[in-house]
Design a protein around this motif. Structure first.
Motif, PDB file in Angstrom:
ATOM      1  N   LEU A  85       0.912  -1.223   0.084  1.00 26.87           N
ATOM      2  CA  LEU A  85       0.079   0.035  -0.158  1.00 26.87           C
ATOM      3  C   LEU A  85       0.921   1.184   0.019  1.00 26.87           C
ATOM      4  O   LEU A  85       0.531   2.223  -0.883  1.00 26.87           O
ATOM      5  CB  LEU A  85      -0.892   0.008   1.000  1.00 26.87           C
ATOM      6  N   ASP A  86       1.834   1.171   0.750  1.00 28.16           N
ATOM      7  CA  ASP A  86       2.668   2.469   1.014  1.00 28.16           C
ATOM      8  C   ASP A  86       3.546   2.900  -0.235  1.00 28.16           C
ATOM      9  O   ASP A  86       3.714   3.692  -0.512  1.00 28.16           O
ATOM     10  CB  ASP A  86       3.537   2.468   2.306  1.00 28.16           C
ATOM     11  N   VAL A  87       3.902   1.684  -1.030  1.00 29.87           N
ATOM     12  CA  VAL A  87       4.849   2.028  -2.070  1.00 29.87           C
ATOM     13  C   VAL A  87       4.108   2.378  -3.322  1.00 29.87           C
ATOM     14  O   VAL A  87       4.727   2.963  -4.281  1.00 29.87           O
ATOM     15  CB  VAL A  87       5.887   1.098  -2.181  1.00 29.87           C
ATOM     16  N   ILE A  88       2.831   1.978  -3.477  1.00 29.81           N
ATOM     17  CA  ILE A  88       2.148   2.345  -4.929  1.00 29.81           C
ATOM     18  C   ILE A  88       1.816   3.693  -4.773  1.00 29.81           C
ATOM     19  O   ILE A  88       1.156   4.353  -3.966  1.00 29.81           O
ATOM     20  CB  ILE A  88       0.784   1.468  -4.851  1.00 29.81           C
ATOM     21  N   PRO A  89       2.250   4.292  -6.039  1.00 29.94           N
ATOM     22  CA  PRO A  89       2.114   5.574  -6.159  1.00 29.94           C
ATOM     23  C   PRO A  89       0.442   6.060  -6.078  1.00 29.94           C
ATOM     24  O   PRO A  89      -0.507   5.246  -6.784  1.00 29.94           O
ATOM     25  CB  PRO A  89       2.603   6.319  -7.411  1.00 29.94           C
ATOM     26  N   LEU A  90      -0.016   7.304  -5.714  1.00 33.38           N
ATOM     27  CA  LEU A  90      -1.383   7.330  -5.489  1.00 33.38           C
ATOM     28  C   LEU A  90      -2.130   7.345  -6.749  1.00 33.38           C
ATOM     29  O   LEU A  90      -3.191   6.863  -6.810  1.00 33.38           O
ATOM     30  CB  LEU A  90      -1.600   8.938  -4.851  1.00 33.38           C
ATOM     31  N   LEU A 133      -2.920   3.898  -7.622  1.00 35.83           N
ATOM     32  CA  LEU A 133      -3.897   3.272  -6.560  1.00 35.83           C
ATOM     33  C   LEU A 133      -5.212   3.880  -7.252  1.00 35.83           C
ATOM     34  O   LEU A 133      -6.336   2.959  -7.318  1.00 35.83           O
ATOM     35  CB  LEU A 133      -3.850   3.995  -5.542  1.00 35.83           C
TER      36      LEU A 133
END
Lengths: 702, 76
Positions: B20-25, B28
């Motif tokens: 979740l934290d490494v996927i660019p917004l 997402l």
């Protein structure tokens, strides 16, 4: 009587048929303007909703989310956050693709949370049965708590339903949010909402995350909002959580209303993808497409261009013989008419290029090109999306630079903007044509290939190679950091819609004529003034020419031409040409070429016309051969050598290939980069490179 | 652990929660969510970018991004 027009903002993901719907709703009432304060084009049109109600529809750039990652997308946020009565939309019309409804609803959910009345138009429903999709419309309306319409914009179906829905939605003014961010962290978002209750929670959240504050926000409130921005990692985490939460809500809705029978899906896409992105066929097809485009730009445009050329020459003649003599007539005949002609002449090539680009984009092929080219372009500091500007640059750098707006990485976009003017634009062509015919013999190489044509091809290659090399150097030297990353949607293949393509070509051509045209026209008038005025010696030029002994026996026509030539020599621009003569002498140019170099700043092709005047050829346009003859016989009085010999000609070709001689391009670069720094770097960098290379070429060949 | 970049053409996986934290917004928002099924459709001739299908979206992303997104591979 019409009530006040309803202001409708049209929003949607790219490739959802948003443009088709806009074209269906507004037809030929569209016009392109500018957003106040920003310089991205704003497309607007009027739509008759009912007998008593009109709507002004604004087409916003396609985006996947309100959170922008490129210049184009930031417009959407800016427009929607505006609270002033004049600019903010009354109703938002969100277009969604039926096949990709889930992702499209993300944008819808964000828009809904702005608490503005929103209509959802689900497009391409004619393909539902083929793709095994079914929708429970009544339930969907209820779940989303708004008007939902099923349409097929290309087939012109459901358009009236959209109009009704806009009116209904406007009257009901239902504006309830779809998601509630408080669920993520109640205390945090309560605190945020308390800052200004006039705005919806989501609007305030956008102000925090995007640092974009509408005018209604006071300085104090702004500081409070900015204090939320301090903990960046928390902000990021909450944005991520918000997105997941949105998708959860959307999934809940779709579970009840949307069914896909996957067994019905056909697979045209993967078959075509296999060909178009194949490691050999993919590049081969792209090369063929490029060759076709270049062929078309040259072949199809030559007839209309000749036509425009002769028409404007005749218009000038007509004006001259019918207007009373005087300064004003001179301005019209020698400044304005040729100036306008100099703009119009580019329209055929530019329109043809836009036609191809529009078709390639409409069919979905362009995304495959981006996919194929990204790795290659990245080695040179650019982006797969830079391919489109580099192709456009072969017609004109101005639309090419505007086409870079979709590149989200600033560094990659900037590099693309900076190197695009190296590609051989259509204004260089007349210059190349006349110089090549002067210095390159018309022999065949390898037994069949015309050497002149080969030289032209090499000049195109030179432009491309230089652009790529310059990009490579810029990539190594530019310190600009950019953190945005690369993602391209690979849309479904589809047949292009004639209406969309034609409207697109029309709009972009118009933007070129009005944008670049203004500058080219203004410069032509300035140059005309500088060429037709001068100090004392200018006024005496006529008398002195007539009284010269060598001119006593020439025909009246020839005398007039000699007077014109003498006048130009003594005009302000002639003086300017003479003053730069020492600088350009090492390149093999005399002061006459100097004048032509200066006038080339209006548009490069003015070079030919200027030389025609200086070499005192009558200005009627049938005289290219005569100009050529004159140029061929022009001799340097000091050395007795020909001016346009092989070394000087080659040096000039190189100069025109590299030098930044286009004011209109500089103005566009200033507009797009918002500073004079980059256009000045282009002006001095490119012109400096041109000077050095021409110097080397001339000194070696001499 | 495997990532999207380690998939072969036609292979599928589920994006892991820890990504979740490494996927660019932006990714997402385009549907590339933890838990979503992702399939590698095609690899560009020069091994980069990758063409994936996730949550009904067909996207091309660069290898460096794909290599950060961890997945649970589905063995067919």
């Amino acid at each position: 009587m019409f009530k006040n027009n309803i202001k409708v903002a049209l929003i949607g993901n790219p490739n959802t048929g948003k443009t088709s719907l806009f074209n269906q709703l507004t037809g030929l009432t569209q016009k392109v303007g500018n957003y106040p304060g920003v310089t991205v084009d704003k497309k607007e049109g009027t739509c008759r909703l009912s007998a008593t109600q009109n709507a002004i529809i604004t087409d916003l750039p396609g985006t996947y989310s309100i959170n922008p990652t490129s210049v184009d997308e930031s417009i959407v946020l800016k427009t929607l956050l505006k609270k002033d009565i004049k600019e903010s939309p009354d109703v938002i019309l969100v277009v969604a693709d039926v096949e990709n409804l889930k992702r499209n609803l993300l944008l819808f959910s964000q828009i809904k949370d702005l608490e503005i009345p929103t209509v959802l138009a689900i497009n391409m429903v004619d393909q539902m049965s083929r793709k095994g999709i079914s929708i429970d419309l009544t339930a969907l309306k209820e779940e989303l708590n708004t008007e939902v319409v099923l349409i097929s914009a290309r087939k012109n179906r459901g358009i009236d339903a959209v109009k009704d829905a806009i009116i209904k939605c406007h009257i009901a003014a239902k504006a309830s949010p779809m998601c509630d961010n408080k669920k993520i962290d109640p205390a945090y978002f309560d605190q945020l909402k308390a800052i200004n209750p006039n705005y919806s929670l989501y609007e305030l959240w956008l102000m925090v995350t995007q640092k974009n504050f509408p005018e209604g926000i006071s300085k104090e409130e702004k500081e409070q909002l900015l204090s939320f921005n301090k903990d960046v990692s928390k902000l990021r985490r909450y944005q991520h959580k918000e997105t997941i939460y949105r998708y959860q809500e959307i999934n809940k809705v779709l579970k009840k209303t949307y069914i896909v029978d996957k067994s019905k899906a056909t697979d045209v896409r993967s078959k075509l993808d296999k060909i178009f992105t194949h490691k050999i066929f993919g590049y081969f097809i792209f090369l063929l497409v490029l060759l076709l485009i270049f062929q078309a730009i040259f072949d199809w445009s030559s007839l209309p261009m000749d036509l425009i050329d002769t028409t404007f020459a005749q218009l000038s003649d007509f004006a001259r013989s019918n207007l009373p003599a005087g300064v004003l007539s001179d301005l019209i005949v020698e400044g304005i008419i040729p100036g306008i002609g100099g703009v119009i002449i580019f329209i055929p090539q530019i329109a043809i290029l836009f036609l191809f680009i529009a078709v390639l984009e409409e069919t979905g092929y362009m995304s495959r090109v981006v996919f194929l080219m990204d790795k290659i372009m990245r080695r040179f500091g650019m982006n797969g999306k830079s391919v489109i500007p580099l192709i456009s640059g072969t017609a004109c750098a101005i639309p090419a630079i505007m086409a870079t707006r979709t590149i989200s990485s600033w560094k990659e976009r900037l590099i693309t903007i900076l190197v695009v003017p190296f590609t051989t634009c259509s204004a260089r062509l007349p210059v190349y044509a006349i110089l090549i015919s002067l210095i390159i013999p018309e022999t065949k190489i390898f037994g069949f290939y015309n050497l002149q044509a080969f030289t032209l091809l090499m000049l195109y290659a030179l432009g491309f190679v230089t652009a790529i090399l310059a990009a490579y150097i810029l990539q190594k030297t530019l310190k600009t950091e950019s953190n945005s990353f690369f993602v391209v949607e690979m849309p479904n293949y589809k047949l292009p819609s004639v209406k969309n393509v034609l409207f697109d070509v029309l709009e972009k051509t118009k933007a070129f004529v009005l944008g670049a045209g203004k500058i080219i026209l203004a410069l032509s008038v300035v140059l005309w003034f500088l060429a037709s005025n001068g100090p004392e010696s200018y006024k005496d030029a006529k008398k002195n020419t007539i009284s010269k002994a060598e001119n006593s026996n020439v025909s009246p026509d020839e005398l007039l031409q000699k007077i014109a030539s003498a006048k130009l020599e003594n005009s302000y621009i002639g003086i300017m040409g003479k003053s730069i003569a020492p600088v350009i002498k090492p390149l093999g140019y005399d002061w006459k070429i100097g004048i032509a170099l200066i006038t080339s700043f209006a548009a490069r092709e003015v070079f030919v016309g200027t030389l025609a005047t200086i070499y005192s050829v009558g200005s009627d346009d049938e005289n290219t051969t005569t100009i050529k003859e004159k140029m061929r016989s022009e001799v340097n009085p000091a050395t007795g050598e020909k001016i346009f010999n092989f070394p000087a000609g080659m040096s000039l070709l190189v100069f025109y290939a590299f030098a930044m001689q286009c004011m209109a391009t500089l103005a566009i670069v200033k507009r797009e980069t918002k500073t004079w720094k980059w256009p000045l770097i282009q002006l001095f960098g490119m012109t400096g490179l041109a000077y050095v290379c021409s110097l080397i070429v001339f000194q070696i060949l001499k | 652990m495997s990532t999207i970049a380690s998939l072969r053409i036609g292979e599928m996986g589920y994006i892991s929660e820890e990504s979740l934290d490494v996927i660019p917004l932006k990714l997402l928002e385009m549907g590339c969510l933890p838990g979503a099924e992702v399939r590698l459709v095609q690899i560009a001739p020069l091994k980069d970018p990758l063409y994936i299908c996730v949550n009904g979206s067909h996207l091309a992303i660069r290898k460096e991004t794909a290599a950060q997104i961890k997945i649970l591979k589905v063995n067919l």
